[in-house]
Design a protein around this motif. Sequence first.
Motif, PDB file in Angstrom:
ATOM      1  N   MET A   1       0.836  -1.202   0.000  1.00 55.09           N
ATOM      2  CA  MET A   1       0.000   0.000   0.000  1.00 55.09           C
ATOM      3  C   MET A   1       0.871   1.252   0.000  1.00 55.09           C
ATOM      4  N   ILE A   2       0.472   2.220  -0.824  1.00 52.52           N
ATOM      5  CA  ILE A   2       1.102   3.538  -0.793  1.00 52.52           C
ATOM      6  C   ILE A   2       0.292   4.399   0.160  1.00 52.52           C
ATOM      7  N   TYR A   3       0.901   4.780   1.267  1.00 52.24           N
ATOM      8  CA  TYR A   3       0.162   5.463   2.328  1.00 52.24           C
ATOM      9  C   TYR A   3       0.332   6.975   2.202  1.00 52.24           C
ATOM     10  N   MET A  11       1.258   6.523   9.755  1.00 48.20           N
ATOM     11  CA  MET A  11       1.251   5.075   9.969  1.00 48.20           C
ATOM     12  C   MET A  11       2.675   4.528  10.006  1.00 48.20           C
ATOM     13  N   ARG A  12       3.557   5.094   9.184  1.00 51.26           N
ATOM     14  CA  ARG A  12       4.959   4.676   9.167  1.00 51.26           C
ATOM     15  C   ARG A  12       5.755   5.560  10.122  1.00 51.26           C
ATOM     16  N   LYS A  13       6.348   4.935  11.110  1.00 49.28           N
ATOM     17  CA  LYS A  13       7.079   5.668  12.143  1.00 49.28           C
ATOM     18  C   LYS A  13       8.505   5.144  12.243  1.00 49.28           C
ATOM     19  N   PRO A  14       9.397   5.898  12.865  1.00 49.30           N
ATOM     20  CA  PRO A  14      10.769   5.400  13.043  1.00 49.30           C
ATOM     21  C   PRO A  14      10.780   4.098  13.833  1.00 49.30           C
ATOM     22  N   GLY A 351      -1.593  13.390   1.628  1.00 54.88           N
ATOM     23  CA  GLY A 351      -0.631  14.069   2.485  1.00 54.88           C
ATOM     24  C   GLY A 351       0.660  13.278   2.616  1.00 54.88           C
ATOM     25  N   PHE A 352       1.776  13.963   2.368  1.00 51.92           N
ATOM     26  CA  PHE A 352       3.079  13.310   2.440  1.00 51.92           C
ATOM     27  C   PHE A 352       3.624  13.343   3.864  1.00 51.92           C
ATOM     28  N   SER A 356       7.640   9.435   2.767  1.00 53.47           N
ATOM     29  CA  SER A 356       7.062   9.463   1.423  1.00 53.47           C
ATOM     30  C   SER A 356       8.148   9.708   0.380  1.00 53.47           C
ATOM     31  N   THR A 357       7.873   9.279  -0.853  1.00 54.93           N
ATOM     32  CA  THR A 357       8.865   9.379  -1.920  1.00 54.93           C
ATOM     33  C   THR A 357       8.262   9.994  -3.186  1.00 54.93           C
ATOM     34  N   ARG A 358       9.158  10.428  -4.079  1.00 57.45           N
ATOM     35  CA  ARG A 358       8.721  10.937  -5.377  1.00 57.45           C
ATOM     36  C   ARG A 358       8.021   9.824  -6.175  1.00 57.45           C
ATOM     37  N   GLN A 359       8.488   8.587  -6.011  1.00 56.79           N
ATOM     38  CA  GLN A 359       7.862   7.475  -6.720  1.00 56.79           C
ATOM     39  C   GLN A 359       6.405   7.303  -6.287  1.00 56.79           C
ATOM     40  N   GLU A 360       6.117   7.522  -5.008  1.00 54.23           N
ATOM     41  CA  GLU A 360       4.735   7.422  -4.528  1.00 54.23           C
ATOM     42  C   GLU A 360       3.887   8.547  -5.103  1.00 54.23           C
ATOM     43  N   ALA A 361       4.462   9.737  -5.206  1.00 52.45           N
ATOM     44  CA  ALA A 361       3.741  10.845  -5.832  1.00 52.45           C
ATOM     45  C   ALA A 361       3.448  10.536  -7.297  1.00 52.45           C
ATOM     46  N   ASP A 362       4.432   9.972  -8.001  1.00 48.48           N
ATOM     47  CA  ASP A 362       4.230   9.615  -9.410  1.00 48.48           C
ATOM     48  C   ASP A 362       3.153   8.553  -9.566  1.00 48.48           C
TER      49      ASP A 362
END
Length: 376
Positions: A1-3, A11-14, A351-352, A356-362
């Motif tokens: 999943m792209i979050y 959701m993604r934390k250190p 929301g980034f 988050s990455t440029r690939q997810e934005a693309d």
Amino acid sequence: MIYLDNPATSMRKPAAVYEAMCRNTVTCSVNAGRGGHYASIKGAEGIAAAQEELAELFNVQNPERIAFTQNATYALNMAIGGLLTRSDHVIITSMEHNSVLRPVHRLCSYSMVEADSRGVINPADIEAAIMPNTKLIATTHASNVCGTVMPVREIGEICKRHNLPYLVDAAQTAGIVPIDAEDMNISLLAFSGHKGLMGPLGTGGLYVRDGVRLNPIIVGGTGTESKNKYQPESMPDMLHSGTMNTPAIMALGTAVHYIKRIGIKNIEEKERSLAEYLFAELMNVPGISVYGLPSGNRNGTVAFNINGIDSQETADILNKDFGIATRGGYHCSYIAHQTLGTSETGAVRAGFGLYSTRQEADALISAVSKISKKHL
């Protein structure tokens, strides 16, 4: 999943936060400060350490002026309900979350300063709305719908000139945009722990500047002044009734330490640049409307619609067909949607976050383009 639902929660934390939460749950699930034994003392020290981390991040001189809550909504209700009476007047903006609008609407009279169609507030309009019985100015720091960042420093200067307390809702900026409580003349700062600060769910807090006195809306056991029938007046005990979520608060302190090591300006730049890229690319897709500022005073949140498709339907398609998590609808901020011109449709919000990455934005841009072509 792209979050891409980071405005709701990160959701993604250190890894260090997950480790701290597990470790603290095992070793420090205690009633902090409610006894003289080692475990209770260790819990109290962990909470104090988290206060110190946040105080440094927000440039707060006295860490004890920071109280922990379940989330930013509790903090905002504590500030608004603890400061105001029915005869008071408050100034808010048309970009507020319901966590500001609803407690103000229930409690007292208010003026709503209108933002423009991009969510931008003119500070002069706020100053013009001040009345003899105005007791508080309350604004969001950034819109949870379109990401526009408000002129907090300028509004703080207005509050200083008129000797008015300033409440800032930092749910969308704490851990993402630099916050200096002294320089911005912030009297009360409500923040979420589980969004940009990347702490556990169920964490948030309220900073109360020295000299600002709240009437606590929740009273009870604090572990101090137990003989007294009245709530302690000292911070943070005044706002710390009942057992604290010690393991989560300690893990929040770990998250803040991690953020400071990366650098808040680096986080702001990354998330804003991704949002600016997404905004510009979506504007080039036929049949797409994008809302807010294309660049500049914004965070990592972008709101858009595929013309002719309900925003919630679009979010559902992105989720089911492309594995992309966004949020459609009104985002608990209908007045902001009225301002942006989306009161009939709502909007899709992406929301980034830090990871988050440029690939997810693309991937989102490609998915939106495919959906739009199919419905043209």
